[in-house]
Design a protein around this motif. Sequence first.
Motif, mmCIF file in Angstrom:
data_model
loop_
_atom_site.group_PDB
_atom_site.id
_atom_site.type_symbol
_atom_site.label_atom_id
_atom_site.label_comp_id
_atom_site.label_asym_id
_atom_site.label_seq_id
_atom_site.Cartn_x
_atom_site.Cartn_y
_atom_site.Cartn_z
ATOM 1 N N ALA A 57 0.604 -1.249 0.035
ATOM 2 C CA ALA A 57 -0.011 -0.154 0.156
ATOM 3 C C ALA A 57 0.963 1.269 -0.050
ATOM 4 C CB ALA A 57 -0.927 -0.142 1.308
ATOM 5 N N LEU A 58 1.849 1.319 0.750
ATOM 6 C CA LEU A 58 2.955 2.316 0.887
ATOM 7 C C LEU A 58 3.567 2.637 -0.390
ATOM 8 C CD1 LEU A 58 4.407 1.823 4.343
ATOM 9 C CD2 LEU A 58 2.899 3.626 3.502
ATOM 10 N N LEU A 59 3.812 1.714 -1.419
ATOM 11 C CA LEU A 59 4.306 1.761 -2.773
ATOM 12 C C LEU A 59 3.275 1.837 -3.774
ATOM 13 C CD1 LEU A 59 7.369 1.754 -3.519
ATOM 14 C CD2 LEU A 59 7.089 -0.615 -4.319
ATOM 15 N N ALA A 60 2.232 1.320 -3.368
ATOM 16 C CA ALA A 60 1.041 1.390 -4.223
ATOM 17 C C ALA A 60 1.299 0.469 -5.387
ATOM 18 C CB ALA A 60 0.575 2.794 -4.805
ATOM 19 N N GLY A 61 2.163 -0.776 -5.064
ATOM 20 C CA GLY A 61 2.650 -1.779 -6.119
ATOM 21 C C GLY A 61 3.638 -2.657 -5.373
ATOM 22 N N ASP A 62 3.714 -3.670 -5.999
ATOM 23 C CA ASP A 62 4.699 -4.669 -5.592
ATOM 24 C C ASP A 62 6.052 -4.440 -6.012
ATOM 25 O OD1 ASP A 62 2.945 -6.687 -4.804
ATOM 26 O OD2 ASP A 62 2.655 -7.206 -6.609
ATOM 27 N N ILE A 63 6.156 -3.354 -6.979
ATOM 28 C CA ILE A 63 7.700 -2.960 -7.266
ATOM 29 C C ILE A 63 7.517 -1.635 -7.981
ATOM 30 C CG2 ILE A 63 7.916 -4.415 -9.488
ATOM 31 C CD1 ILE A 63 10.839 -4.714 -8.961
ATOM 32 N N ARG A 64 8.510 -0.955 -7.885
ATOM 33 C CA ARG A 64 8.370 0.442 -8.646
ATOM 34 C C ARG A 64 9.571 0.795 -9.275
ATOM 35 N NH1 ARG A 64 9.939 5.642 -6.737
ATOM 36 N NH2 ARG A 64 8.332 7.641 -6.934
ATOM 37 N N ALA B 147 7.545 -2.497 -22.710
ATOM 38 C CA ALA B 147 7.010 -3.854 -22.714
ATOM 39 C C ALA B 147 7.489 -4.759 -22.059
ATOM 40 C CB ALA B 147 7.656 -4.308 -24.266
ATOM 41 N N PHE B 148 8.728 -4.794 -21.322
ATOM 42 C CA PHE B 148 9.488 -5.390 -20.305
ATOM 43 C C PHE B 148 8.444 -5.300 -19.035
ATOM 44 C CE2 PHE B 148 12.104 -5.427 -16.730
ATOM 45 C CZ PHE B 148 12.474 -6.884 -16.389
ATOM 46 N N LEU B 149 8.301 -3.964 -18.678
ATOM 47 C CA LEU B 149 7.304 -3.807 -17.380
ATOM 48 C C LEU B 149 6.235 -4.332 -17.408
ATOM 49 C CD1 LEU B 149 8.670 -0.027 -16.772
ATOM 50 C CD2 LEU B 149 9.458 -2.329 -15.845
ATOM 51 N N ASP B 150 5.522 -4.404 -18.851
ATOM 52 C CA ASP B 150 4.047 -4.869 -19.007
ATOM 53 C C ASP B 150 3.927 -6.186 -19.036
ATOM 54 O OD1 ASP B 150 2.625 -2.227 -19.448
ATOM 55 O OD2 ASP B 150 3.193 -2.351 -21.588
ATOM 56 N N SER B 151 5.182 -6.904 -19.224
ATOM 57 C CA SER B 151 5.276 -8.356 -18.963
ATOM 58 C C SER B 151 5.128 -8.874 -17.580
ATOM 59 C CB SER B 151 6.174 -9.033 -19.774
ATOM 60 O OG SER B 151 7.448 -8.577 -19.258
ATOM 61 N N LEU B 152 5.434 -7.914 -16.677
ATOM 62 C CA LEU B 152 5.827 -8.291 -15.364
ATOM 63 C C LEU B 152 4.308 -8.359 -14.564
ATOM 64 C CD1 LEU B 152 8.877 -6.282 -14.220
ATOM 65 C CD2 LEU B 152 8.806 -8.824 -14.897
ATOM 66 N N GLY B 153 3.325 -7.526 -14.920
ATOM 67 C CA GLY B 153 1.935 -7.469 -14.389
ATOM 68 C C GLY B 153 1.401 -6.224 -14.820
ATOM 69 N N PRO C 215 4.264 -12.531 -7.323
ATOM 70 C CA PRO C 215 4.848 -11.756 -6.403
ATOM 71 C C PRO C 215 6.214 -12.261 -5.953
ATOM 72 C CG PRO C 215 2.359 -11.903 -5.908
ATOM 73 C CD PRO C 215 3.060 -12.775 -7.265
ATOM 74 N N ASP C 216 6.460 -13.584 -5.945
ATOM 75 C CA ASP C 216 7.634 -14.322 -5.448
ATOM 76 C C ASP C 216 8.792 -13.984 -6.213
ATOM 77 O OD1 ASP C 216 5.886 -15.723 -3.668
ATOM 78 O OD2 ASP C 216 5.658 -17.461 -4.713
ATOM 79 N N GLN C 217 8.602 -13.205 -7.291
ATOM 80 C CA GLN C 217 9.626 -13.130 -8.172
ATOM 81 C C GLN C 217 10.235 -11.649 -7.959
ATOM 82 O OE1 GLN C 217 8.460 -12.568 -12.310
ATOM 83 N NE2 GLN C 217 10.341 -13.038 -13.324
ATOM 84 N N ARG D 162 12.542 -0.048 -6.485
ATOM 85 C CA ARG D 162 12.163 -0.156 -5.060
ATOM 86 C C ARG D 162 11.070 -1.059 -5.061
ATOM 87 N NH1 ARG D 162 10.262 4.847 -1.949
ATOM 88 N NH2 ARG D 162 12.061 5.530 -3.128
ATOM 89 N N THR D 163 11.033 -2.141 -4.051
ATOM 90 C CA THR D 163 10.370 -3.373 -3.908
ATOM 91 C C THR D 163 9.440 -2.847 -2.666
ATOM 92 O OG1 THR D 163 11.910 -4.606 -2.613
ATOM 93 C CG2 THR D 163 11.613 -4.929 -5.111
ATOM 94 N N ALA D 164 8.330 -3.655 -2.522
ATOM 95 C CA ALA D 164 7.524 -3.226 -1.418
ATOM 96 C C ALA D 164 8.081 -3.797 -0.074
ATOM 97 C CB ALA D 164 6.303 -4.295 -1.548
ATOM 98 N N ASP D 165 8.774 -4.356 0.156
ATOM 99 C CA ASP D 165 9.504 -4.849 1.318
ATOM 100 C C ASP D 165 10.524 -3.727 1.913
ATOM 101 O OD1 ASP D 165 11.262 -5.394 -0.516
ATOM 102 O OD2 ASP D 165 12.233 -6.916 0.393
ATOM 103 N N ARG D 166 10.694 -2.576 0.903
ATOM 104 C CA ARG D 166 11.380 -1.492 1.377
ATOM 105 C C ARG D 166 10.871 -0.275 0.673
ATOM 106 N NH1 ARG D 166 16.446 -0.779 3.026
ATOM 107 N NH2 ARG D 166 17.069 0.838 1.297
ATOM 108 N N ALA D 167 9.442 -0.163 0.956
ATOM 109 C CA ALA D 167 8.784 1.018 0.445
ATOM 110 C C ALA D 167 9.122 2.428 0.663
ATOM 111 C CB ALA D 167 7.340 0.819 0.742
#
Length: 847
Positions: free
Chosen positions: A60-67, A81-87, A224-226, A246-251
């Motif tokens: 929620a703080l990042l508004a995503g799993d990865i930024r 295109a690479f980013l779209d392939s992730l989710g 998300p495990d990726q 930046r990932t959600a565990d370091r939002a």
Amino acid sequence: MRTTFPRIAIALKLALRELRGGLSGFYIFLACIALGTGAIAAVNSVSRAITGAIATQGQALLAGDIRFELNNREATPDEKAFLDSLGQVAVSTGLRSMARLPDGSEQALVEAKAVDGAYPLYGTVVTEPARPLSELLGEQAQAYGGVAAPLLLERMGLKIGDEILLGNARIRLTATLSSEPDALSEGFGFAPRLLLSREALAASGLIQTGSLVEHAYKIKLHNPDQRASLGAIANKQFPSAGWSIRTADRAAPSLTENVDRFSQFLTLVGLTALIVGGVGVANAVRAFLDSKRTTIATFKCLGAPAFVVTLIYLFQILLIGGVGIAIGLLIGAVAPFIALGFLRDLLPVPSETAFYPAALGLAALFGLLTTFAFAVLPLGHAREVPATALFREQGFDQSGLPSWPYLAAAGLALAGLAGLAIFSADDRFIAVVFLGAVAVAFVLLRIVASAIAALARRSPRVNSPALRLAIGNIHRPGALTPSVVLSLGLGLALLVTLALIDGNLRRQLSGTMMQQAPNFFFVDIQGSEREGFVNILKQQAPQGEITQVPMLRGRILSFNGQDVSQMNVPPGGRWVLRGDRGITYDETLPANATITQGEWWPENYSGEPLVSFSAEEAGELGLKIGDTVTVNVLGRNITARIANFRQIEWRSLSINFVMVFSPNTFRGAPHAWLATLTDQSATPAKEGAILRAVTNSYPTITSVRVKDALDIAEQLMGQLATAIRAAAAVALVASVLVLAGALASGNRARTHDAVILKTLGGTRRMLMRAFAYEYMILGFATAVFALSAGSGAAWFVVSRIMKLPATFLPDVAVITLIAALVLTVGIGLAGTWRILGQKAAPVLREL
């Protein structure tokens, strides 16, 4: 071994039996331990609650799993295109710009954030009225919708339904913004938020070549495990992208780091309170053992080994200390439930507040070590006194030290206390410095107490009986001088240090910096606008000084080919590597800098790219002349060799850059310009006219009034100072408790003295004057030490660490002196009044 355990059992049994009489005489002891332990437990519990919430609410703080963040450019088709392939991807664009009324009469700086229809992927945007963002930000009647922070409406005198201009776009305010889920992860903003659609931002014309724009791509991952491995995969596939990942565990890493640092400081302040309270523990134990002289003598005469006698009272002290620790832990356990209610609107907090055993365990260990460390020496003194001396009413005031096992035990406990503080600290160097300063302060306070007693012993004879008695009380055996000086000195010195640092910073912000700083910073000036822009400034401020430099944004990737993300960087240099930095190029050395090492490049230089680095930051990062720095600018990796180091006056607030490159490095690269206007004669009305003229003529140029930024900084600093002073007040409260305990422990001797003097003809008035003189002398001496030590510490922090001019503030000196005198004289006379009311006969019969 066969006899040891039965003796320990007997000692414990006798200790518990004696405790049936209650805790009389140990209330100060309990309060000191409970206060220090509670402060440490509370600070660490609240800190763990906040950092835990940041970790668990990362999505929620990042508004995503990865930024993925790119500065000054959007993702290329391949990158997108690479980013779209992730989710699922939500794209947002942020920049600072000027919002203005359609008639040009009012304008204000805003933090504009343009979002697409997928935003937010996690969390909720809260608005008033509550409606979907697609409705609030849509286009209607040739105006785009906008959601603004209430502060923007207040500053510009607006209401819902009014229209403003942002660049070339017309924005109708459709709601106020209560909260956005990713506000904390995007960092602190100096201006109110304006939320709008990406279509509105495109229509505004604000995104131009060289504009300072942040493009964020937030992704809700298919897998998300990726998440943990995506950063390495993305950088390997697009090595020149230059994006910040930046990932959600370091939002919110900056927020987490700041919370940890602030928590560490407050923990050290709490530890200071606990150590000051340790003096109270020692006083209470000494007074307690003094009251048990007859009992101890009886034990010894009946054949009890000194080991058993010592264990009896050690068990009692540890048990009573355990009660104080339990009270402190209760305070620490309850603190998050109270504190997080106040912090809910400012910081992430857990949905369900819990107990934090690790924080409570750490505080309990601090409390236990402090109790033992300060109790063992008085116990050692009691062990050495023979039974005959105890029956003759001799107490524990003899000089000298106890035997080596007690000294070793106290030393090990203090070493364990210091080791625990250092081991649990986020920045161990700061912890070592802090503890070293406390140790030096204790030694100095002991020296000051001895010096006061020595001066009193050698002072000339005075005619006033009251003053003569006061001077004698200061240096006599068993005098209160060491306890009073120790108890108040450290707490007052800490408060003086913090007050002087706070006062000097405020003085810089409101005085020196304001006088030296330019009136305005102007950002995002396009090359085609420079001439017209400068003409407007010359018309509006003919006496003003205009400075212009080219400006780009770049992120440092490596030093000497080593990835900076894999380097162990000292705290002082981390900010340089965090995100993108402003960079520039110049043919000549900037006027506000001096070369400290190396040489500037010659005019018309055309060799390999060179860079001039800030000397202070280079020292923190361990750089030297000839090292290489690789930066990513506009999607290209550029490596330059360090040619020289510059000394920069950051506090002047003029145009300064950590890195200045040789002009050939960015030849042909698109960029904007940065400018400042300095006019010391400009009035607020004149500054308003300048702002209106620039904004109305060039709506895409961002104007920052320096005074507004300094006002915000001063307000934030005031809030931090209030929190720090409140924490430091814990140490002062501990000092007051110790002072009260020290004076109370001396009441028995004072009672005997007062009764004898009254029997010999002394009046109550004369005795009150004598005690008042004594407390005034001790209070004044303690205040002088606190001012000297606090001023020295504040000078070191301000001048050596913050690199600012340090000034002594007389008002702090006066307040410190008054506080010391009020505390010593007030508490001392309050206890003395009861002593003077004692009847002579009962006391004389005991002598």
